[in-house]
Design an enzyme around this catalytic site. Structure first.
Site, PDB file in Angstrom:
ATOM      1  CB  SER A 105     -11.993  -4.223   8.198  1.00 51.37           C
ATOM      2  OG  SER A 105     -11.242  -4.522   7.045  1.00 51.37           O
ATOM      3  NE  ARG A 121      -1.868   5.202   8.731  1.00 50.12           N
ATOM      4  CZ  ARG A 121      -3.190   5.174   8.553  1.00 50.12           C
ATOM      5  NH1 ARG A 121      -3.691   4.834   7.392  1.00 50.12           N
ATOM      6  NH2 ARG A 121      -4.004   5.508   9.546  1.00 50.12           N
ATOM      7  NE  ARG A 127      -2.611  -1.611  11.200  1.00 48.09           N
ATOM      8  CZ  ARG A 127      -3.379  -0.604  10.772  1.00 48.09           C
ATOM      9  NH1 ARG A 127      -4.586  -0.433  11.272  1.00 48.09           N
ATOM     10  NH2 ARG A 127      -2.936   0.211   9.840  1.00 48.09           N
ATOM     11  NE  ARG A 176      -3.756  -2.310   2.297  1.00 49.98           N
ATOM     12  CZ  ARG A 176      -4.695  -2.616   3.201  1.00 49.98           C
ATOM     13  NH1 ARG A 176      -4.886  -1.789   4.226  1.00 49.98           N
ATOM     14  NH2 ARG A 176      -5.412  -3.708   3.086  1.00 49.98           N
ATOM     15  CD  GLU A 235      -9.053  -1.332  10.083  1.00 49.73           C
ATOM     16  OE1 GLU A 235      -8.867  -2.198   9.199  1.00 49.73           O
ATOM     17  OE2 GLU A 235      -9.244  -0.126   9.820  1.00 49.73           O
TER      18      GLU A 235
END
Length: 420
Positions: A348, A273, A385, A258, A345
């Protein structure tokens, strides 16, 4: 892609969804106009084509002396048919361009608003408390020899890292635990491609407003995936599935990439991140009427992982404006990060209903024998993460970290990670 029947018969559902998301409501009216123009153009073409076929039979049966005049008329009619075919193709392309900008209609009950308008469904587990000053995951990771941020930046730049020693083993343990759990719940393990064609990336809905988050290789016309959801969604593209058992479940293990172009400098410290990480993604193809129950099942698998890892977390119903274009509803699970005094988070899971399947032509055969789009769902079961929450939650006063019991069999029985 949205259901064109829904667009024609109940456009207010789409208008309300667009408004809840904060997206353009005018797109719905533009799509209605384009659909009407498309259907009119197709009707004109089909009528002319039928006339051409009938006229062809007339020419074939005509007397020799009449044919010359009729052939000239047939040629004129053929030119009209060709022009009508082009108008129909143009109208179809215009409709597709507009309708692909409309996001998947949200499911009833999804909260309206943006990132901060989520609804907390439940909080689970006791937040960790310490009788010492807790360290953040960066300090823990470096003193325990779990990762090396400096060398990651030296080799690849900001937001890259090395997982080192026990850190590499810890991630593999986490991913393997998740894979074992997935298999027990009938998910077929896949190690998936991380480079995909544009039509697959577009089919999943990732080439919309957040396309700047994606790495693209122009020389090869391929995209690096930010989640194995993309390859998993493409796995059965252009296929008719046998869903007599109710669903097909896959667990895709991949490295993810990403650009984090829109992160605005957030979370630049540590591995929360980053540009590259590993993830195990659950993906389900189900009958549309079973999608909401499957969504709850995916959440339950994620929660079991959180609980067994000893993490305190909350489950939130994400607001419409914070959904991706393909998700009709998304539940996030956020773990408590002690040094940030906040939930962050970790997972998801999204119900994409038939939105992706329409784009990718993934169908099943109904009882009538006709085909219809399946529903697709996805959800994270483990990712890099998670190491952040595990380190900070289970740290000890002496700087060590207790390994959650469920991970120990995957680490040759290691119970505690000691400072180097």
């Amino acid at each position: 892609m949205i259901d064109p029947v829904l667009l024609r018969e109940n456009p207010d559902v789409l208008r309300q969804s667009q408004a809840a998301r904060g997206d353009s409501v005018d797109l719905v009216d533009a799509a209605l106009s384009a659909d009407a123009a498309r259907r009119a153009a197709i009707g004109e073409y089909e009528n002319l084509r039928a006339s051409q076929n009938a006229f062809g039979k007339k020419v074939a049966q005509a007397a020799k002396e009449e044919k010359k005049a009729l052939v000239a008329e047939a040629q004129s009619l053929a030119a009209e048919v060709k022009a009508a075919s082009q108008r129909a193709s143009d109208a179809e392309a215009e409709f597709t361009t507009i309708v692909r900008q409309i996001a998947n209609p949200i499911i009833d009950g999804v909260p309206a608003g943006g990132e901060d308008d989520f609804v907390t469904l439940r909080e689970v587990g006791e937040r960790p408390s310490f009788d010492f000053e807790p360290k953040d995951h960066v300090e823990l990771g470096e003193t325990l020899g779990i990762f090396d941020l400096a060398r990651g930046a030296k080799v690849s730049g900001a937001r890259f890292y090395y997982l080192t020693g026990i850190g590499a083993r810890l991630e593999l343990a986490l991913m393997t635990l998740a894979l074992d759990r997935a298999e027990k719940n009938d998910f077929v393990p896949l190690i998936v491609p991380t480079l995909v064609r544009p039509e697959i990336m577009a089919g999943t809905g990732f080439l919309g407003e957040h396309s700047d988050e994606i790495y693209y290789l122009p020389a090869d016309d391929l995209y690096l995936t930010g989640t194995s959801e993309v390859a998993l969604a493409g796995f059965h593209s252009d296929e008719i599935l046998d869903l007599e058992g109710g669903s097909k479940r896959y667990a895709g293990w991949s490295t993810c990439y990403r650009r984090e172009a829109g992160s605005g400098g957030k979370d630049t410290r540590g591995i929360l991140r980053v540009h590259q990480f590993n993830k195990l993604e659950m993906f389900s193809y189900v009958l549309p009427e079973n999608a909401e129950n499957e969504h709850l099942a995916l959440v339950s698998f994620q929660e079991q992982m959180m609980q067994d890892l000893g993490l305190s977390y909350r489950v939130i119903d994400t607001a419409a404006g914070d959904l991706g274009s393909s998700a009709a509803r998304k539940y996030d699970i956020e773990a408590w990060i002690p040094t940030q005094d906040a939930y962050r988070e970790l997972t998801s899971t999204s119900n994409c209903t038939t939105f992706q399947a329409r784009r990718l032509e993934t169908r099943y055969r109904t009882e009538s024998g006709k085909t219809a789009p399946v529903a697709t769902l996805n959800g994270t079961l483990a990712t890099t993460r998670w190491i952040v929450a595990i380190l900070e939650t289970h740290q000890q006063a002496d700087g060590s970290v207790i390994v959650p019991e469920v991970l120990r069999p995957y680490l040759n029985g290691v119970e505690r990670i000691e400072p180097k």
